[in-house]
Design a protein around this motif. Structure first.
Motif, short mmCIF file in Angstrom:
data_model
loop_
_atom_site.label_atom_id
_atom_site.label_comp_id
_atom_site.label_asym_id
_atom_site.label_seq_id
_atom_site.Cartn_x
_atom_site.Cartn_y
_atom_site.Cartn_z
N SER A 135 0.82 -1.22 0.00
CA SER A 135 0.00 0.00 0.00
C SER A 135 0.85 1.27 0.00
O SER A 135 0.33 2.36 -0.18
CB SER A 135 -0.97 -0.02 1.18
N PRO A 139 -2.91 3.70 -3.58
CA PRO A 139 -4.11 3.30 -2.85
C PRO A 139 -4.54 1.87 -3.20
O PRO A 139 -4.58 1.51 -4.37
CB PRO A 139 -5.17 4.29 -3.33
N SER A 152 -7.81 0.84 3.01
CA SER A 152 -9.15 1.40 2.82
C SER A 152 -10.13 0.32 2.39
O SER A 152 -9.75 -0.68 1.80
CB SER A 152 -9.12 2.48 1.74
N ASN A 301 -9.10 9.10 -4.34
CA ASN A 301 -8.61 9.97 -3.28
C ASN A 301 -7.37 9.41 -2.58
O ASN A 301 -6.46 10.15 -2.23
CB ASN A 301 -9.70 10.23 -2.25
N GLY A 302 -7.37 8.10 -2.39
CA GLY A 302 -6.19 7.45 -1.87
C GLY A 302 -5.72 8.01 -0.54
O GLY A 302 -6.51 8.27 0.33
N LYS A 303 -4.41 8.20 -0.45
CA LYS A 303 -3.77 8.68 0.78
C LYS A 303 -4.15 7.84 2.00
O LYS A 303 -3.86 6.68 2.05
CB LYS A 303 -4.11 10.16 1.03
N GLU A 304 -4.89 8.44 2.91
CA GLU A 304 -5.13 7.74 4.18
C GLU A 304 -6.22 6.68 4.09
O GLU A 304 -7.18 6.83 3.34
CB GLU A 304 -5.50 8.76 5.25
#
Lengths: 320, 320
Positions: A135, A139, A152, A301-304
């Motif tokens: 990861s 994402p 996610s 959006n990905g990231k967190e």
DNA sequence: GCTTGCTCTGAAACGCGTTTCATACCATAC
DNA sequence: GTATGGTATGAAACGCGTTTCAGAGCAAGC
């Protein structure tokens, strides 16, 4: 093949300006815009998309991992994701694994290699730690409850849903409830199993191992369940079925063998596919389009790590 | 991110040698191989696949155009192609068009932009000349009889097949035969239409416009056909149905409304999907895996237009 | 009259792996 | 003893679009 430098030369401008025209950058004078456009047209120039990908480090491609493509559940999921992708000008790379771990690894490696911008895994075989380790490259979105992990997910709380369905059947007077499921491994299956066992305990019911039918994916598997049922002495009075296809098979099998539904056997299913509407199967609707949309949104959006729960809806028809 | 030049420096060799090691070129000494491999491992180097694509001018990606992903017909086709792709280490880019021409154009443009090495169009909306004009950019394969055109295809001769099916029904004593179909446009549909009309003429039968049911794709459309049938004074005695899903719907609708199959209405279907097996529907089997394999094979070989005909097989069950 | 800030333009660097070409060495072949 | 051919290696060119940086010109603001 003509490239951007050829066009720049032909139009009497710099490469930068051509790039600006192609990408609709505002700061280009009208005359240069038209000169560039004329040259592009004249030479039928098309930028080499792979050069764009290399330069930008992005491909506008999102990987979608499914075990099979021809199963209605995954078909609908793909359709949901595909429609969301359409709106955002992304394309989908379909990675069919047949539940082979090596194929899933290939998908993860595509993310690592930057061939795809994100990866949606509709059904997983690789262990959590492997997926987590990838990861960092982009994402990764899962379609199962991953609230305990750093990945996610858009998911259905199958513990909650299964419990709800079991309670519903119990309130309708059923005490001998069985269920059918696809593969036994995986988060979804173990959540369901846990819900089932907890339900039995809290209602002081016995566990009957042959009330559980595993590896049921398809209509034909459903027919097979119905045939099994006929041979049982102490038959369940209700069945929770994790796919409309299987439910349709069970229903057909029951009818052919004189088992009345819902009187001899109640059937509660999942998905709300067209077949369940046609055959009047009581089912728990999974909003595939919403799921697909959210999966895609998260991929974008990905990231967190984020977790989106999706609610199912009970659709009462004639099999319970 | 480390790149090939970093690795070359670390391993004390040239970039070329690193490239050779990565691609298993024979002419590299053992010591350099291990030095490079060590450096690759140490820095967790992965080549940027987009640079490879740019350099090679190939992506190992094949586009697959389908109108919908969740329809069993296309699901099976995709599965067939996907399995062939797996064996050859190709990936599929799924382009869902919803039968919008702009989306199909996008797929063609992806071929032009070299984002995909070839394009398989499972169902087409663009006119022939448009598709032909894009075939200079790479192989385009269609899933319809294109023997009159310069595009490759794997196809079923629907004129022949429909004629065969109609003759079969006729020999069983049916004189009032109708058919259901998906969309009306397209090669497959017009071949079927021609076969139907020729059949009527050569057997001196009347054309009944309301024996033809268009826009039937799904189980629910099938139920709808059955309901229509009930209202008809002069009902057809047999129906040729171009999808098992629709046939399943018709069968279900008939049963619910007391129309006996095959006595009141014979049903002959297409595809041989699991549902037809379960519901004992007489059907014409389309060998999807073979079709998928051939489509992929053609996409891979490309170059000159080739045409692969695939035979269907009659599977007699209980609806005729 | 001077500063600020927007408009417009292009050179050069950047992203990065593959492939061609040239070269050098060593071993058969004749 | 020389020609031939395989093995091994690297510099440089190639595929190509984007982006940063620097700079010029011009207008509005104070």
């Amino acid at each position: 093949m003509t490239n951007i430098r050829d066009i720049a030369k032909m139009a009497g401008v710099s490469v930068t300006t051509v790039s600006r025209v192609i990408n609709n950058h505002p700061y280009v004078s009208e005359e240069k815009v038209s000169a560039v456009k004329a040259a592009i047209k004249k030479f039928n120039y098309h930028r080499n998309i792979n050069a764009v990908h290399l330069s930008k480090g992005k491909t506008h491609l999102i990987g979608v991992v499914v075990p099979f493509s021809n199963h209605p559940y995954f078909g609908l999921l793909i359709e949901g994701i595909a429609n969301a992708a359409l709106d955002h000008n992304y394309k989908l790379v379909l990675i069919q694994t047949n539940y082979e771990e090596t194929k899933e690894m290939e998908a993860l490696r595509m993310l690592e290699d930057k061939q795809i911008d994100a990866l949606i895994i509709c059904s997983r075989i690789c262990p959590w730690d492997v997926i987590e380790s990838y990861s960092v490259y982009g994402p990764i979105i899962l379609c199962e409850d991953s609230r305990n992990n750093k990945i996610s997910s858009t998911f259905i709380d199958h513990y909650k849903t299964f419990t709800m369905a079991l309670d519903y059947l119990y309130q309708k007077g059923h005490q001998q409830i069985g269920y059918t499921i696809g593969r036994q491994t995986g988060t979804n299956s173990s959540q369901r199993d846990a819900a089932y066992k907890d339900f039995l305990i809290s209602n002081a019911l016995c566990f009957e191992p042959n009330y559980i039918f595993t590896n049921r994916f398809d209509v034909e598997d459903g027919v097979n369940v119905a045939e099994h049922l006929l041979d049982m002495k102490n038959r369940p009075t209700a069945l929770l079925v994790t796919s409309d296809q299987v439910a349709a098979g069970i229903l057909t099998g029951c009818r052919e063998n004189g088992l009345a539904v819902p009187d001899d056997l109640a059937i509660m299913s999942f998905d709300n596919q067209p077949i369940s509407r046609v055959m009047h199967i009581t089912t728990l609707e999974i909003p595939f389009f919403e799921v697909g949309k959210k999966l895609f949104q998260q991929a974008l959006n990905g990231k967190e790590a984020a977790h989106e729960e999706v609610q199912v809806r009970l659709i009462e028809r004639k099999t319970v």
